[in-house]
Enzyme design. Sequence first.
Site, mmCIF file in Angstrom:
data_model
loop_
_atom_site.group_PDB
_atom_site.id
_atom_site.type_symbol
_atom_site.label_atom_id
_atom_site.label_comp_id
_atom_site.label_asym_id
_atom_site.label_seq_id
_atom_site.Cartn_x
_atom_site.Cartn_y
_atom_site.Cartn_z
ATOM 1 N N GLY A 46 0.986 -0.938 -0.016
ATOM 2 C CA GLY A 46 -0.003 -0.030 0.141
ATOM 3 C C GLY A 46 0.644 1.115 -0.061
ATOM 4 N N GLN A 51 2.966 10.024 1.831
ATOM 5 C CA GLN A 51 4.452 9.469 1.535
ATOM 6 C C GLN A 51 5.035 9.783 0.652
ATOM 7 O OE1 GLN A 51 2.450 5.272 2.358
ATOM 8 N NE2 GLN A 51 4.236 5.112 3.544
ATOM 9 N N CYS A 95 5.962 -0.142 7.486
ATOM 10 C CA CYS A 95 5.735 1.006 6.812
ATOM 11 C C CYS A 95 6.920 1.447 6.125
ATOM 12 C CB CYS A 95 5.319 2.214 7.645
ATOM 13 S SG CYS A 95 4.592 3.635 6.758
ATOM 14 N N LEU A 96 6.724 1.967 4.691
ATOM 15 C CA LEU A 96 7.859 2.340 3.833
ATOM 16 C C LEU A 96 8.079 3.780 4.209
ATOM 17 C CD1 LEU A 96 6.079 1.246 0.466
ATOM 18 C CD2 LEU A 96 8.215 0.156 1.676
ATOM 19 N N HIS A 137 -4.359 1.152 7.367
ATOM 20 C CA HIS A 137 -3.003 1.806 7.441
ATOM 21 C C HIS A 137 -2.924 3.039 6.464
ATOM 22 C CE1 HIS A 137 1.596 0.994 7.866
ATOM 23 N NE2 HIS A 137 1.231 1.874 6.962
ATOM 24 N N GLU A 138 -3.306 2.783 5.567
ATOM 25 C CA GLU A 138 -3.282 3.839 4.464
ATOM 26 C C GLU A 138 -4.118 5.111 4.740
ATOM 27 O OE1 GLU A 138 -0.759 3.513 2.872
ATOM 28 O OE2 GLU A 138 -0.770 1.439 2.801
ATOM 29 N N HIS A 141 -2.457 7.388 7.139
ATOM 30 C CA HIS A 141 -1.523 8.363 6.436
ATOM 31 C C HIS A 141 -2.259 9.684 6.256
ATOM 32 C CE1 HIS A 141 2.201 6.121 6.395
ATOM 33 N NE2 HIS A 141 1.634 5.252 5.897
HETATM 34 O O1 GNR Z 1 4.228 -2.654 2.561
HETATM 35 C C1 GNR Z 1 3.405 -2.597 3.736
HETATM 36 N N1 GNR Z 1 3.212 -3.366 4.597
HETATM 37 C C2 GNR Z 1 2.400 -3.607 5.498
HETATM 38 C C3 GNR Z 1 2.081 -4.555 6.173
HETATM 39 C C4 GNR Z 1 1.040 -4.701 7.212
HETATM 40 C C5 GNR Z 1 0.507 -3.757 7.527
HETATM 41 C C6 GNR Z 1 0.332 -2.632 6.799
HETATM 42 C C7 GNR Z 1 1.383 -2.355 5.487
HETATM 43 S S1 GNR Z 1 1.389 -1.019 4.476
HETATM 44 C C8 GNR Z 1 3.053 -1.300 4.171
HETATM 45 C C9 GNR Z 1 3.336 0.111 3.000
HETATM 46 C C10 GNR Z 1 3.120 1.278 3.544
HETATM 47 O O2 GNR Z 1 3.926 1.971 4.277
HETATM 48 N N2 GNR Z 1 2.031 2.031 3.308
HETATM 49 O O3 GNR Z 1 1.643 3.158 3.864
HETATM 50 NI NI NI Z 2 2.550 3.218 5.691
#
Ligand code: GNR
Ligand code: NI
Length: 177
Positions: A46, A51, A95-96, A137-138, A141
């Site tokens: 995601g 980001q 998270c990236l 999660h997205e 952000h």
């Molecule tokens: O790549 C991602 N893996 C992930 C694993 C578990 C829960 C959420 C994520 S999202 C993350 C990519 C990211 O930072 N998205 O904002």
């Molecule tokens: Ni993230």
Amino acid sequence: MAMLPIITAPDPRLKQVAKPVERVDARTRKLMDDMLETMYAAPGIGLAAPQVGVGQRIIVVDVSPDDAPERQPYRMANPQLLWVSEDDATYNEGCLSVPEHYADVARPRAIRVRYVDENDEIRELEAEGLLATCIQHEMDHLEGILFIDHLTALKRNIILRKLLKARKTTDAEVRAG
Ligand code: GNR
Ligand code: NI
């Protein structure tokens, strides 16, 4: 398509609330596609516009396994939760924008989300499991919230200090050539 640089914490741009998209036009679609390319290359499941330094309510998600016959990308503008399940599911999240750190986060196990797709059409999706977790999660952000904000202040600050230290080291190495 183009790759976009991913911002890492701590950075004030990751703490801002993103603005609604007025209309999904060709430029928005291009951004969505660039975000997907950036996400696949990372690799990640995601990515949210903040980001990549864009303060708009846009997210992309694709949780299909690497060995799946085809990708299943979602491009979403202005996502909103219509319903969340009573019960939670816990995933070890990453998270990236918080590279190399992982922690368990509990979120509603299933959700119903309304969003505007790449053709400027309103859609609804019911999701559970990893897809539901990733969409939430997205969406966090877009509110300036990172998964580490769901942890205790102690754990969060340990991670933030490590990220800052790691960045200083890389910056120094870059300067030294
Ligand atoms: O790549 C991602 N893996 C992930 C694993 C578990 C829960 C959420 C994520 S999202 C993350 C990519 C990211 O930072 N998205 O904002
Ligand atoms: Ni993230």
